[in-house]
Design a protein around this motif. Sequence first.
Motif, PDB file in Angstrom:
ATOM      1  N   ALA A 178     -72.855  45.056  -2.992  1.00 33.59           N
ATOM      2  CA  ALA A 178     -74.090  45.761  -3.336  1.00 33.59           C
ATOM      3  C   ALA A 178     -75.268  44.788  -3.349  1.00 33.59           C
ATOM      4  CB  ALA A 178     -73.951  46.451  -4.691  1.00 33.59           C
ATOM      5  N   GLY A 179     -75.041  43.550  -3.744  1.00 33.07           N
ATOM      6  CA  GLY A 179     -76.095  42.538  -3.735  1.00 33.07           C
ATOM      7  C   GLY A 179     -76.586  42.238  -2.326  1.00 33.07           C
ATOM      8  N   THR A 180     -75.663  42.202  -1.374  1.00 35.20           N
ATOM      9  CA  THR A 180     -76.037  41.989   0.022  1.00 35.20           C
ATOM     10  C   THR A 180     -76.850  43.165   0.535  1.00 35.20           C
ATOM     11  OG1 THR A 180     -74.071  40.644   0.386  1.00 35.20           O
ATOM     12  CG2 THR A 180     -75.123  41.574   2.345  1.00 35.20           C
ATOM     13  N   VAL A 181     -76.452  44.368   0.146  1.00 31.18           N
ATOM     14  CA  VAL A 181     -77.223  45.553   0.531  1.00 31.18           C
ATOM     15  C   VAL A 181     -78.635  45.450  -0.020  1.00 31.18           C
ATOM     16  CG1 VAL A 181     -77.460  48.054   0.217  1.00 31.18           C
ATOM     17  CG2 VAL A 181     -75.226  47.075   0.745  1.00 31.18           C
ATOM     18  N   ALA A 182     -78.755  45.067  -1.299  1.00 31.94           N
ATOM     19  CA  ALA A 182     -80.076  44.948  -1.923  1.00 31.94           C
ATOM     20  C   ALA A 182     -80.935  43.912  -1.205  1.00 31.94           C
ATOM     21  CB  ALA A 182     -79.934  44.586  -3.400  1.00 31.94           C
ATOM     22  N   SER A 183     -80.343  42.781  -0.851  1.00 34.07           N
ATOM     23  CA  SER A 183     -81.070  41.728  -0.153  1.00 34.07           C
ATOM     24  C   SER A 183     -81.525  42.196   1.235  1.00 34.07           C
ATOM     25  CB  SER A 183     -80.180  40.492  -0.017  1.00 34.07           C
ATOM     26  OG  SER A 183     -80.789  39.513   0.776  1.00 34.07           O
ATOM     27  N   ARG A 184     -80.610  42.800   1.984  1.00 35.15           N
ATOM     28  CA  ARG A 184     -80.953  43.282   3.321  1.00 35.15           C
ATOM     29  C   ARG A 184     -81.999  44.385   3.257  1.00 35.15           C
ATOM     30  NH1 ARG A 184     -74.925  43.612   6.115  1.00 35.15           N
ATOM     31  NH2 ARG A 184     -74.598  41.360   6.207  1.00 35.15           N
ATOM     32  N   LEU A 185     -81.872  45.255   2.275  1.00 37.39           N
ATOM     33  CA  LEU A 185     -82.825  46.343   2.115  1.00 37.39           C
ATOM     34  C   LEU A 185     -84.209  45.800   1.793  1.00 37.39           C
ATOM     35  CD1 LEU A 185     -83.299  49.372   2.042  1.00 37.39           C
ATOM     36  CD2 LEU A 185     -82.599  49.339  -0.360  1.00 37.39           C
ATOM     37  N   PRO A 229     -94.272  33.604  11.488  1.00 34.66           N
ATOM     38  CA  PRO A 229     -93.331  32.723  12.177  1.00 34.66           C
ATOM     39  C   PRO A 229     -91.978  32.679  11.493  1.00 34.66           C
ATOM     40  CG  PRO A 229     -95.231  31.461  11.345  1.00 34.66           C
ATOM     41  CD  PRO A 229     -95.458  32.908  11.018  1.00 34.66           C
ATOM     42  N   GLY A 230     -91.913  32.880  10.180  1.00 37.96           N
ATOM     43  CA  GLY A 230     -90.638  32.870   9.469  1.00 37.96           C
ATOM     44  C   GLY A 230     -89.768  34.042   9.841  1.00 37.96           C
ATOM     45  N   GLU A 231     -90.340  35.088  10.410  1.00 39.60           N
ATOM     46  CA  GLU A 231     -89.606  36.279  10.768  1.00 39.60           C
ATOM     47  C   GLU A 231     -88.659  36.025  11.950  1.00 39.60           C
ATOM     48  OE1 GLU A 231     -91.616  40.219  10.899  1.00 39.60           O
ATOM     49  OE2 GLU A 231     -91.191  40.030  13.030  1.00 39.60           O
ATOM     50  N   ARG A 232     -88.969  35.047  12.753  1.00 40.71           N
ATOM     51  CA  ARG A 232     -88.192  34.813  13.973  1.00 40.71           C
ATOM     52  C   ARG A 232     -86.901  34.038  13.711  1.00 40.71           C
ATOM     53  NH1 ARG A 232     -93.465  34.330  15.643  1.00 40.71           N
ATOM     54  NH2 ARG A 232     -94.059  35.894  17.142  1.00 40.71           N
ATOM     55  N   ARG A 233     -86.743  33.461  12.525  1.00 43.02           N
ATOM     56  CA  ARG A 233     -85.536  32.685  12.273  1.00 43.02           C
ATOM     57  C   ARG A 233     -84.333  33.616  12.139  1.00 43.02           C
ATOM     58  NH1 ARG A 233     -84.685  32.717   6.581  1.00 43.02           N
ATOM     59  NH2 ARG A 233     -86.549  33.484   5.573  1.00 43.02           N
ATOM     60  N   ALA A 234     -83.164  33.085  12.431  1.00 48.35           N
ATOM     61  CA  ALA A 234     -81.954  33.900  12.389  1.00 48.35           C
ATOM     62  C   ALA A 234     -81.619  34.282  10.957  1.00 48.35           C
ATOM     63  CB  ALA A 234     -80.789  33.108  12.990  1.00 48.35           C
ATOM     64  N   GLU A 235     -81.109  35.485  10.788  1.00 48.53           N
ATOM     65  CA  GLU A 235     -80.730  35.962   9.455  1.00 48.53           C
ATOM     66  C   GLU A 235     -79.292  35.640   9.217  1.00 48.53           C
ATOM     67  OE1 GLU A 235     -83.459  36.474   8.239  1.00 48.53           O
ATOM     68  OE2 GLU A 235     -84.497  37.487   9.769  1.00 48.53           O
ATOM     69  N   PHE A 255     -81.100  49.803   5.441  1.00 45.22           N
ATOM     70  CA  PHE A 255     -82.259  50.678   5.237  1.00 45.22           C
ATOM     71  C   PHE A 255     -81.878  52.144   5.443  1.00 45.22           C
ATOM     72  CE2 PHE A 255     -85.996  52.973   6.705  1.00 45.22           C
ATOM     73  CZ  PHE A 255     -86.912  52.657   5.711  1.00 45.22           C
ATOM     74  N   VAL A 256     -81.175  52.425   6.524  1.00 44.98           N
ATOM     75  CA  VAL A 256     -80.788  53.802   6.813  1.00 44.98           C
ATOM     76  C   VAL A 256     -79.854  54.333   5.725  1.00 44.98           C
ATOM     77  CG1 VAL A 256     -79.459  55.252   8.401  1.00 44.98           C
ATOM     78  CG2 VAL A 256     -81.174  53.673   9.293  1.00 44.98           C
ATOM     79  N   ALA A 257     -78.873  53.538   5.322  1.00 46.02           N
ATOM     80  CA  ALA A 257     -77.905  53.994   4.324  1.00 46.02           C
ATOM     81  C   ALA A 257     -78.570  54.325   2.992  1.00 46.02           C
ATOM     82  CB  ALA A 257     -76.824  52.932   4.122  1.00 46.02           C
ATOM     83  N   TYR A 283     -76.629  51.644  -3.822  1.00 49.85           N
ATOM     84  CA  TYR A 283     -76.314  50.326  -3.274  1.00 49.85           C
ATOM     85  C   TYR A 283     -74.798  50.137  -3.182  1.00 49.85           C
ATOM     86  CZ  TYR A 283     -81.195  48.818  -3.838  1.00 49.85           C
ATOM     87  OH  TYR A 283     -82.555  48.678  -3.749  1.00 49.85           O
ATOM     88  N   ASP A 284     -74.061  50.611  -4.194  1.00 50.90           N
ATOM     89  CA  ASP A 284     -72.601  50.489  -4.170  1.00 50.90           C
ATOM     90  C   ASP A 284     -71.991  51.299  -3.031  1.00 50.90           C
ATOM     91  OD1 ASP A 284     -72.409  48.750  -6.346  1.00 50.90           O
ATOM     92  OD2 ASP A 284     -72.389  50.408  -7.786  1.00 50.90           O
ATOM     93  N   GLU A 285     -72.461  52.538  -2.851  1.00 50.82           N
ATOM     94  CA  GLU A 285     -71.949  53.373  -1.760  1.00 50.82           C
ATOM     95  C   GLU A 285     -72.266  52.745  -0.405  1.00 50.82           C
ATOM     96  OE1 GLU A 285     -72.336  57.865  -3.635  1.00 50.82           O
ATOM     97  OE2 GLU A 285     -74.140  56.874  -2.872  1.00 50.82           O
ATOM     98  N   ALA A 286     -73.490  52.256  -0.260  1.00 54.48           N
ATOM     99  CA  ALA A 286     -73.881  51.620   0.998  1.00 54.48           C
ATOM    100  C   ALA A 286     -73.044  50.361   1.238  1.00 54.48           C
ATOM    101  CB  ALA A 286     -75.368  51.283   0.990  1.00 54.48           C
TER     102      ALA A 286
END
Length: 173
Positions: A142-149, A167-173, A121-123, A131-134
């Motif tokens: 870049a796909g992982t950045v997009a997913s995390r973002l 409740p789905g928010e508490r599961r591990a990422e 998010f910060v990047a 996305y490529d630079e991040a």
Amino acid sequence: MSARPHRLDPDRVVEHLPRLYRAARAWTGSREQAEDLVQETCAQLLARPRLVRGDDLGYLLRALRNTMISGHRSSLRRPQTALLPDDLPASDRLGDPVAALAGHELRRAIAALPEAFRDAFVAVDVVGLSYDEAGRLLEVSAGTVASRLSRARDRLARELDGTSDDPGERRAE
């Protein structure tokens, strides 16, 4: 293919200070801590010549993040103090209280994100990297950045709307 190493130019560091400050502000959630973090990082980097591969901004953001992590680790060994209401910075007491509260809530919500989501998010959204630079900065695709973002934005929206009790928010990422 790796770029040729070059010396970190102090004049080029100055050009990147606004982006470094925005990243530090998002990571720390505090204007004062962000200023201290950027200043400490620049002091360390400029104390001796550095060889940099690739672009200067990516190197500076990694150095900023590493300085923040080192500072956090050392602060865990120090006694903690509580911030009392009278000790709030003057900037939070002056001006539009609604805007100050909204800004505080946003910084708190960003700081509460899991580290991988917060970094993406910060990047992208704070510093303005592609996305490529991040991806290069965070050493992911870049796909992982997009997913995390996307996940970071969803969590922030739920948190700021007051619907973060998913409740789905508490599961591990």
